[in-house]
Design a protein around this motif. Structure first.
Motif, PDB file in Angstrom:
ATOM      1  N   SER A 155     -29.705  24.611 -16.421  1.00 36.61           N
ATOM      2  CA  SER A 155     -28.859  25.683 -16.105  1.00 36.61           C
ATOM      3  C   SER A 155     -27.464  25.582 -16.817  1.00 36.61           C
ATOM      4  CB  SER A 155     -28.798  25.857 -14.564  1.00 36.61           C
ATOM      5  OG  SER A 155     -27.996  24.912 -14.146  1.00 36.61           O
ATOM      6  N   VAL A 156     -26.750  26.962 -16.848  1.00 27.54           N
ATOM      7  CA  VAL A 156     -25.475  26.995 -17.548  1.00 27.54           C
ATOM      8  C   VAL A 156     -24.889  28.099 -16.457  1.00 27.54           C
ATOM      9  CG1 VAL A 156     -24.028  27.717 -19.347  1.00 27.54           C
ATOM     10  CG2 VAL A 156     -26.296  26.364 -19.870  1.00 27.54           C
ATOM     11  N   ASN A 157     -23.564  27.835 -16.038  1.00 23.42           N
ATOM     12  CA  ASN A 157     -23.132  28.372 -15.195  1.00 23.42           C
ATOM     13  C   ASN A 157     -21.522  28.691 -15.425  1.00 23.42           C
ATOM     14  OD1 ASN A 157     -24.904  28.887 -13.128  1.00 23.42           O
ATOM     15  ND2 ASN A 157     -24.631  26.900 -12.350  1.00 23.42           N
ATOM     16  N   TYR A 158     -21.311  30.095 -15.728  1.00 22.31           N
ATOM     17  CA  TYR A 158     -20.091  30.341 -16.259  1.00 22.31           C
ATOM     18  C   TYR A 158     -19.166  31.123 -15.722  1.00 22.31           C
ATOM     19  CZ  TYR A 158     -16.680  32.392 -19.861  1.00 22.31           C
ATOM     20  OH  TYR A 158     -15.561  32.637 -20.782  1.00 22.31           O
ATOM     21  N   ASN A 159     -18.025  30.950 -15.367  1.00 24.39           N
ATOM     22  CA  ASN A 159     -17.231  31.933 -14.449  1.00 24.39           C
ATOM     23  C   ASN A 159     -15.856  32.416 -15.089  1.00 24.39           C
ATOM     24  OD1 ASN A 159     -15.136  29.889 -14.485  1.00 24.39           O
ATOM     25  ND2 ASN A 159     -15.601  29.456 -12.234  1.00 24.39           N
ATOM     26  N   GLY A 160     -15.949  32.482 -16.574  1.00 23.35           N
ATOM     27  CA  GLY A 160     -14.739  32.960 -17.185  1.00 23.35           C
ATOM     28  C   GLY A 160     -13.656  31.827 -17.362  1.00 23.35           C
ATOM     29  N   LYS A 161     -13.610  30.833 -16.838  1.00 23.08           N
ATOM     30  CA  LYS A 161     -12.662  29.696 -17.016  1.00 23.08           C
ATOM     31  C   LYS A 161     -13.197  28.346 -16.930  1.00 23.08           C
ATOM     32  CE  LYS A 161      -8.884  32.381 -14.607  1.00 23.08           C
ATOM     33  NZ  LYS A 161      -8.285  32.733 -15.725  1.00 23.08           N
ATOM     34  N   SER A 162     -14.333  28.425 -16.348  1.00 22.44           N
ATOM     35  CA  SER A 162     -15.008  26.795 -16.503  1.00 22.44           C
ATOM     36  C   SER A 162     -16.712  27.199 -16.778  1.00 22.44           C
ATOM     37  CB  SER A 162     -14.897  26.124 -15.509  1.00 22.44           C
ATOM     38  OG  SER A 162     -15.294  26.643 -13.963  1.00 22.44           O
ATOM     39  N   VAL A 163     -17.313  25.931 -17.229  1.00 22.75           N
ATOM     40  CA  VAL A 163     -18.559  26.190 -17.318  1.00 22.75           C
ATOM     41  C   VAL A 163     -19.212  24.832 -16.924  1.00 22.75           C
ATOM     42  CG1 VAL A 163     -18.745  25.300 -19.622  1.00 22.75           C
ATOM     43  CG2 VAL A 163     -20.470  26.573 -19.199  1.00 22.75           C
ATOM     44  N   THR A 164     -20.496  25.078 -16.252  1.00 24.85           N
ATOM     45  CA  THR A 164     -21.024  23.736 -15.655  1.00 24.85           C
ATOM     46  C   THR A 164     -22.484  23.798 -16.409  1.00 24.85           C
ATOM     47  OG1 THR A 164     -20.034  23.989 -13.505  1.00 24.85           O
ATOM     48  CG2 THR A 164     -22.161  22.913 -13.563  1.00 24.85           C
ATOM     49  N   ILE A 165     -22.685  23.010 -16.915  1.00 26.34           N
ATOM     50  CA  ILE A 165     -24.271  22.543 -17.673  1.00 26.34           C
ATOM     51  C   ILE A 165     -24.931  21.478 -16.908  1.00 26.34           C
ATOM     52  CG2 ILE A 165     -24.979  22.049 -19.741  1.00 26.34           C
ATOM     53  CD1 ILE A 165     -22.058  22.587 -20.859  1.00 26.34           C
ATOM     54  N   LYS A 166     -26.097  21.998 -16.693  1.00 25.19           N
ATOM     55  CA  LYS A 166     -27.001  20.844 -16.056  1.00 25.19           C
ATOM     56  C   LYS A 166     -28.267  20.822 -16.906  1.00 25.19           C
ATOM     57  CE  LYS A 166     -25.648  21.629 -11.345  1.00 25.19           C
ATOM     58  NZ  LYS A 166     -26.179  21.832  -9.902  1.00 25.19           N
ATOM     59  N   GLY A 167     -28.511  19.689 -17.194  1.00 25.59           N
ATOM     60  CA  GLY A 167     -29.865  19.432 -17.893  1.00 25.59           C
ATOM     61  C   GLY A 167     -30.443  18.363 -17.883  1.00 25.59           C
ATOM     62  N   ILE A 168     -31.368  17.776 -18.894  1.00 28.64           N
ATOM     63  CA  ILE A 168     -32.125  16.557 -18.832  1.00 28.64           C
ATOM     64  C   ILE A 168     -32.122  16.165 -20.262  1.00 28.64           C
ATOM     65  CG2 ILE A 168     -34.324  15.497 -18.636  1.00 28.64           C
ATOM     66  CD1 ILE A 168     -34.952  17.408 -16.307  1.00 28.64           C
TER      67      ILE A 168
END
Length: 127
Positions: A63-76
């Protein structure tokens, strides 16, 4: 010459010219607002493309979550070395402020699950 320009037949031309000047001013102010917004936010499509293109072989995104100021990347990743390689790839890009990132790695059987949190640098928008 001035007497000819103040003639009644030019009233419509003067009115259209005044309307055009008003519209030009409004468009300029809207352009300034759009440029200000662009300097504050990087388009989500650009973030997604950047995050995807930085992936090394053996690394996959959940998943990649982006809110305009930060990004959270989850992966394997197949190993912790590949996860760190991915971080290095992202770090070389000038889009992220790498000072404010966190990494959590959880090994599950042979794969490594990772979560990366990045703050974006302010950029974009031509003034």
């Amino acid at each position: 010459m001035k007497k000819k320009l103040s003639d009644e037949k030019y009233n419509e031309v003067r009115a259209v010219k005044a309307q055009l000047a008003s519209i030009t001013g409004k468009v300029s102010s809207k352009k300034a607002i759009i440029n200000a917004i662009e300097t504050q936010n990087v388009p989500a499509s650009q973030i997604l493309l950047t995050v995807q293109n930085a992936l090394p072989s053996g690394c996959f995104l959940n998943s990649v979550n982006y809110n305009g100021k930060s990004v959270t990347i989850k992966g394997i990743a197949e190993s912790s070395f590949i996860a760190v390689d991915y971080m290095a790839n992202l770090g070389r890009l000038k889009i992220f402020d790498t000072v404010n990132y966190s990494l959590s790695i959880e090994e599950s059987q042979s794969d490594v699950e990772f979560t990366l949190n990045y703050t974006l640098k302010s950029q974009g928008g031509a003034n």
